[in-house]
Design a protein around this motif. Sequence first.
Motif, PDB file in Angstrom:
ATOM      1  N   GLY A   1       0.823  -1.202   0.000  1.00  0.00           N
ATOM      2  CA  GLY A   1       0.000   0.000   0.000  1.00  0.00           C
ATOM      3  C   GLY A   1       0.854   1.248   0.000  1.00  0.00           C
ATOM      4  O   GLY A   1       1.945   1.264   0.571  1.00  0.00           O
ATOM      5  N   ALA A   2       0.385   2.302  -0.660  1.00  0.00           N
ATOM      6  CA  ALA A   2       1.102   3.582  -0.681  1.00  0.00           C
ATOM      7  C   ALA A   2       0.115   4.693  -0.983  1.00  0.00           C
ATOM      8  O   ALA A   2      -0.932   4.462  -1.595  1.00  0.00           O
ATOM      9  CB  ALA A   2       2.218   3.567  -1.722  1.00  0.00           C
TER      10      ALA A   2
ATOM     11  N   THR B   1       3.520   5.960  -4.315  1.00  0.00           N
ATOM     12  CA  THR B   1       2.987   4.899  -5.175  1.00  0.00           C
ATOM     13  C   THR B   1       3.925   4.711  -6.357  1.00  0.00           C
ATOM     14  O   THR B   1       4.232   3.582  -6.763  1.00  0.00           O
ATOM     15  CB  THR B   1       1.572   5.258  -5.676  1.00  0.00           C
TER      16      THR B   1
ATOM     17  N   PRO C   1      -4.075   3.315   5.218  1.00  0.00           N
ATOM     18  CA  PRO C   1      -2.955   2.405   4.923  1.00  0.00           C
ATOM     19  C   PRO C   1      -2.482   1.612   6.144  1.00  0.00           C
ATOM     20  O   PRO C   1      -2.138   0.427   6.028  1.00  0.00           O
ATOM     21  CB  PRO C   1      -1.856   3.348   4.414  1.00  0.00           C
ATOM     22  N   ASN C   2      -2.472   2.239   7.314  1.00  0.00           N
ATOM     23  CA  ASN C   2      -2.042   1.518   8.516  1.00  0.00           C
ATOM     24  C   ASN C   2      -3.128   0.580   9.025  1.00  0.00           C
ATOM     25  O   ASN C   2      -2.830  -0.511   9.522  1.00  0.00           O
ATOM     26  CB  ASN C   2      -1.662   2.512   9.617  1.00  0.00           C
TER      27      ASN C   2
ATOM     28  N   LEU D   1      -3.074  -2.409   6.826  1.00  0.00           N
ATOM     29  CA  LEU D   1      -1.903  -3.229   7.150  1.00  0.00           C
ATOM     30  C   LEU D   1      -2.166  -4.070   8.389  1.00  0.00           C
ATOM     31  O   LEU D   1      -1.907  -5.279   8.408  1.00  0.00           O
ATOM     32  CB  LEU D   1      -0.692  -2.321   7.364  1.00  0.00           C
TER      33      LEU D   1
ATOM     34  N   LEU E   1      -2.893  -5.679   3.701  1.00  0.00           N
ATOM     35  CA  LEU E   1      -1.610  -5.317   3.092  1.00  0.00           C
ATOM     36  C   LEU E   1      -0.499  -6.097   3.790  1.00  0.00           C
ATOM     37  O   LEU E   1      -0.617  -6.457   4.958  1.00  0.00           O
ATOM     38  CB  LEU E   1      -1.323  -3.820   3.258  1.00  0.00           C
TER      39      LEU E   1
ATOM     40  N   ASN F   1       3.408  -1.144   3.750  1.00  0.00           N
ATOM     41  CA  ASN F   1       2.972   0.126   3.179  1.00  0.00           C
ATOM     42  C   ASN F   1       4.121   1.122   3.173  1.00  0.00           C
ATOM     43  O   ASN F   1       5.135   0.927   3.861  1.00  0.00           O
ATOM     44  CB  ASN F   1       1.726   0.690   3.889  1.00  0.00           C
TER      45      ASN F   1
END
Length: 276
Positions: A41-42, A48, A77-78, A81, A86, A89
């Motif tokens: 993930g980004a 990205t 994103p976290n 994760l 994910l 990230n």
Amino acid sequence: MKKLALLLLLLVSFGILAACGSEDAASSGEKKEEKKQVTFGATSGPYTDMVNKAIKPVLEEKGYEVKVVEFSDYIQPNLALSKGDLDANLFQHKVYLENFAKEKNLELSELISVPTAPMGIYSKKFKSLDVVAEGASIAVPNDPTNAARAFLILEDAGLIKLNPDADPLTVSEKDLQDNAKNLQFKPIEAAQLPRAVDSVDLSAVPGNFALAAKMDLLDALQLEDMPDQYRNRVAINTKDKDAQFAKDIKEAVESADFEKVIDEEFKGFGKPEWME
């Protein structure tokens, strides 16, 4: 006796075939387990791009199937994760990662730091910080972490002096010891700082927002000498720190191919200490 011998031979043959079938199934299962997939993930924009251009190709050479998931905020994103959606990230620095994990009670860890777009001081009024006028207005981030970065850049540029005993990670306007130019600080949301260049004399713009606004990092009157705590990290779940995919991601970032892409396509990005 012949019939009995034939029957025993058939039973032994079936046993061997069954064993072979089990070994084949086990072998097939092992091969299935060996299939390597990484979901990365980004945030939209340069990070990205960094995953797609500089990390993903190296992982693919190692035999991984890499899926890149793009995010438009700094929260999901976290969370993704931590939920296992994910594997890793890339979007945040050490201070943000540690604070977020503590607040949300998540077991997240940094894996390796990467080149990061630095904050810069931009202006459409002045060509140099040496000619900044008395009482000039400067927009700074309204969040403590990024505001501290802005004040450190201004001190490096010789425009202000800060209390040497102040914590560089939390330094603020309260820690000013000298403001010779009588700069007027205007705290605003970090995402609005690129637009502020048009309405104030100076604007301290974090690198990710500058790039999102199509600004050239090298147009800054001064770029920050970024403390390593503010360089972005690849983050993973703490339980995966010793996983092979984590080791391979780290190797990918440490590779010559990764650095070559950084040098060619991410000009102005400050490299972490381990790369220097």
